[in-house]
Structures are given as structure tokens and as C-alpha cells.
Design an enzyme around this catalytic site. Structure first.
Site, short mmCIF file in Angstrom:
data_model
loop_
_atom_site.label_atom_id
_atom_site.label_comp_id
_atom_site.label_asym_id
_atom_site.label_seq_id
_atom_site.Cartn_x
_atom_site.Cartn_y
_atom_site.Cartn_z
CG HIS A 158 -2.32 0.49 0.84
ND1 HIS A 158 -2.54 1.73 0.29
CD2 HIS A 158 -3.54 -0.10 0.92
CE1 HIS A 158 -3.83 1.88 0.05
NE2 HIS A 158 -4.46 0.77 0.42
CD GLU A 231 -8.02 3.27 -11.83
OE1 GLU A 231 -7.64 4.38 -12.26
OE2 GLU A 231 -8.53 3.09 -10.73
#
Length: 463
Positions: A158, A231
Site C-alpha cells: 500500500h 489503472e
């Protein structure tokens, strides 16, 4: 480079989280464990995987309030909205769990006498997920849950801005009884992230982030013959036709431009309005933007929080100043938003008119609370301008003539096309982009196809 991660809160510049980066030994052990765990996890039934994922969601949403507070402090979303991300996480995870059995079922082919033929959808192996800070749970759940449902194991890296998100997901999976090694996270430096992409255990990479970041992923994966789902950025347009419901179009596009301080890959960054209603649209949009309350994210009255860091806000301020120098008109007085100061993460919303595609603010991703409104005279002009972009994530048309709006959508280079809405991700639909908005697909039944590989069975019944 420091061997410790430090998360500085945009609320007050304080250090909110510190963590050690994973060592090379920890990285090696995590990769080996993920590869080993996947061998047994892929043998479990889809029903069992669904049960575990649903239990994970139950554990996750039970901590909604504390998760919302952490989001607010780590990346600056107003606390009044932060819990909405928990709801979105649940919606996407539950939907993908609900369609897993049907989506992952073998593909049957027409009968052929004497033969049995079918295609199974095989797990890829270890899926490496790299997630961003702007919607830290919504972006990561898109890949994590479908990957695990498909029989893969997941290793999550993350953002350094939102490291607690990885830890909370791990805790929820642990409470759900997920076998060890099926989901893990690592706090990684950029250099070590590239090395993990190159690791032979990794069989697929799901990345959400910037265009340069996506290019890094493809370079690191080059020659490995593995899949990469990317993305990336957006400069998403909206077109408001003369027949649109004016109030609805204003409310929707302004929210699409300024929610999350404009830090959304699918937020509205440019609006084209038909000349017949342009002035009325601008008047209403400016009035609405002036109602935002810029303030600390932990203040329940705040509707516009700080950007993630001061440098990001100053980048947007530079875009605005340059556009004004080139002839654009800025409609919001920064003095009306007392916390907006150059060099700070706090930035007032801004609406620009008199803009054109010679200005960076209409072509370069802003990722902040600014939107340009450009007057157009026809559908043809609007279509041309909407397509005049290196990006293609989402696009919206506002009109009461649905058939005409859909025909316009058929001519737009985009991954998702909206009519009378924007800045929303429906888990039943494929989330994908074109051009520099990336490649691959998450969510929907099609999303499972990118996290599996087909294996054909061709069996002759008699000799």
C-alpha cells in the site's frame, strides 16, 4: 534512503504513522509463503473462499468508525465522508463474492459426439497488488477480493501515505480465518517494489496510480510474460447539453469535481457546456462551489479537506495561475477560504471559464479541486474536445434525451460512459480505461478473467 516509512498527516503536518520497511529477508519469506499457500488455497472450493471473504467484510465493517478516522488523518478526507469508503468496500467485496461461483465456473462448449470438452479458469498464482492513497480501500479491494476468490494468493504493497489500510485488511482476513500466506502485506520502498515485480513467484501485478508508475510496472515486468493490470490517470470530461436538467447537472458535476478535494482518477476535471445554457450553468456552479467549507478533516463541519500534501496543492495552484495568465477567468476568491494559503495543503475550490485546450489545466491531470468550464456550440464540438486527451477513464453526458446521449457515448474514447451521473464505480460493470488511463480490467464477471488463465480440456470418450 531511510529504512523507515513516515506518514505525514495533511491535517496538521504531524507524523501520524511510522513503520519499518520490509527487509530483504522478510520480502523473500513473504514471497515463498505466498507461493506455498497458493498451492493449497487453489484446491479449496469457491464456496469456501466466498465464506472467508464475507467473514472478512463482516470483521472490516465492524471497525467502520476507527477506519474512517484513520483515513481522515492519513490522507485528508473529511470525517463526515470517510466512512463512506467502508460502505463502498463492502459493496464491491459482497458483489464479487456473489458472482464468483458463476463467473469462475468452467466454460462449456457445444456437444460433440464422442468427446467431452470444456475450459476451466485456473488461478494465476501470486498476485502483487500496489494500491494508492486517494481511495485506499476502494482501489485495493477491486483486486484483492477477486484475486483471492479466484484461488490466487495476494501480496499487498500500500501507499506510504496510507499504510494502516494494509494492516486493517490483514486483521480482517485473520479474523475471518483465512489460511496463513493467502493474504499478506509488505511496507516497501520504491526500489524493493520493483524487485518484487521481478520476483519469479509473482505471476500478476495489479497497479493503481500515476502514468509514470504504470510505466515502471511494465518495465519491471518486461520479459516475464506475466499480466499487468494498470489503472492510471484521468482527465475526465462532462458534457452538459442544452436540454439537460440544469440543477441536476450542476450539483452532480460540481460534486464530481470537488469531492475528495478533486483527488480522484475518475473525478470531473473538465466540463463542456452548450452555449445556450453556459452562463446559467456557470452562475449556479460558482454559487454552489462557494458553499464548501474548507477545513481540517477531523472537523465534522468540513466539506472540503486538505489535499494530501502541500506540494500537490501548489501544483494545482500553478496550473490555475498559468491559465489565468493565458486568459482564463477564476471565479472563486481564495480570500473567502481563510485556510487557503500558498505552501499549505489547504486549497479553496476553483472554477475557471474562458479556458481552452492550450492550457495545462484542460489537458494535464490536476488531481485537485479545480475544474475548467468551456463553452461549446454543438455535440460534434463537444465530442471532439472530450476525445482530445491522452486519457480515457470515464466520460459523462448530461441530457434528457437519453438516446442521443448514448449515441454520443458510442463516439467517446473511454472505459466507462455515464449519462446524468459521474465519478462512480459500479462493481457489476467492468472498470477499465483506454489510452494513458491504463489497461486490463477489474470488477464485474470480466474482472475474474484477468485474474485467471483458461485451461482447455479435450477428452475423447472412446478409443
Amino acid at each position: 534512503m531511510s529504512n523507515r516509512l513516515e506518514t505525514v498527516s495533511p491535517i496538521d503536518g504531524s507524523t501520524y504513522v511510522t513503520r519499518d520497511y520490509a527487509t530483504l529477508e522478510e520480502i523473500s519469506k513473504a514471497l515463498a509463503l505466498a507461493a506455498s499457500a497458493q498451492k493449497s488455497w487453489k484446491q479449496t472450493s469457491i464456496a469456501e473462499r466466498v465464506d472467508v471473504c464475507n467473514r472478512m467484510v463482516d470483521a472490516f465493517i465492524a471497525k467502520k468508525d476507527s477506519i474512517a478516522e484513520e483515513i481522515s488523518w492519513m490522507m485528508g478526507r473529511p470525517i463526515r465522508y470517510a466512512a463512506g469508503e467502508v460502505a463502498g468496500f463492502e459493496e464491491r467485496a459482497r458483489y464479487m463474492s456473489g458472482i464468483a461461483e458463476a463467473s469462475l465456473a468452467p466454460v462449456t462448449v457445444p456437444d460433440k459426439e464422442g468427446f467431452s470438452r470444456y475450459i476451466t479458469k485456473e488461478a494465476l498464482g501470486v498476485v502483487f497488488v500496489i494500491a494508492p492513497w486517494n481511495y485506499p480501500y476502494l482501489t485495493s479491494v477491486n483486486a484483492i477480493v477477486p484475486a483471492i476468490l479466484a484461488g490466487n494468493t495476494v501480496l499487498l504493497k500500500h501507499s506510504a501515505q496510507t499504510p494502516l489500510c494494509a494492516e486493517r485488511i490483514q486483521e480482517a482476513f485473520a479474523e475471518a480465518g483465512l489460511p496463513e500466506g493467502v493474504f499478506q502485506y509488505l511496507h516497501l520502498s520504491h526500489a524493493d517494489t520493483e524487485e518484487v515485480i521481478k520476483a519469479p513467484e509473482v505471476r500478476h501485478v495489479c497497479f493503481t496510480g500515476s502514468v509514470p508508475g504504470g510505466a515502471m510496472v511494465q518495465r519491471a515486468a518486461a520479459g516475464r510474460f506475466i499480466g499487468t493490470g494498470l489503472e492510471l490517470g484521468g482527465k475526465d470530461p462532462a458534457y452538459v447539453r442544452a436540454d439537460a436538467d440544469l440543477n441536476q447537472a450542476v450539483e452532480t458535476t460540481v460534486d464530481g469535481a470537488f469531492f475528495n478535494s478533486g483527488q480522484s482518477c475518475c473525478g470531473i476535471e473538465r466540463i463542456y457546456v452548450h452555449e445556450d445554457i453556459h452562463d446559467a450553468f456557470v452562475e449556479k456552479a460558482v454559487a454552489l462551489a462557494k458553499q464548501y467549507k474548507l477545513g481540517r478533516s477531523d472537523d465534522p463541519e468540513t466539506t472540503l479537506g486538505p489535499m494530501v500534501r502541500a506540494s500537490a496543492a501548489d501544483f494545482v495552484r500553478e496550473q490555475i495561475a498559468e491559465a489565468v495568465q493565458q486568459g482564463a477567468t477564476a471565479h472563486i476568491d481564495r480570500a473567502d477560504f481563510s485556510m487557503d494559503e500558498k505552501g499549505s495543503a489547504y486549497m479553496a475550490p476553483q472554477i475557471l471559464t474562458g479556458v481552452n485546450h492550450g492550457m495545462r489545466v484542460m489537458t494535464e491531470e490536476s488531481f485537485g479541486p479545480v475544474v475548467g468550464i468551456q463553452k461549446v456550440s454543438s455535440d460534434v464540438e463537444a465530442i471532439t474536445l472530450m476525445n482530445d486527451s491522452e486519457f480515457g477513464l470515464t466520460a459523462s453526458v448530461f441530457s434528457t434525451d437519453i438516446d442521443t446521449a448514448v449515441k454520443i457515448g458510442e463516439q467517446i474514447d473511454t472505459g466507462t460512459f455515464f449519462v446524468n451521473r459521474c465519478d462512480y464505480l459500479d462493481p457489476a460493470l467492468a472498470w477499465t480505461g483506454v489510452k494513458n488511463s491504463g489497461c486490463g480490467c477489474t470488477l464485474s464477471s470480466i474482472g475474474f478473467d484477468h485474474l485467471t488463465r483458461p485451461k482447455s480440456f479435450h477428452i475423447k470418450q472412446t478409443i
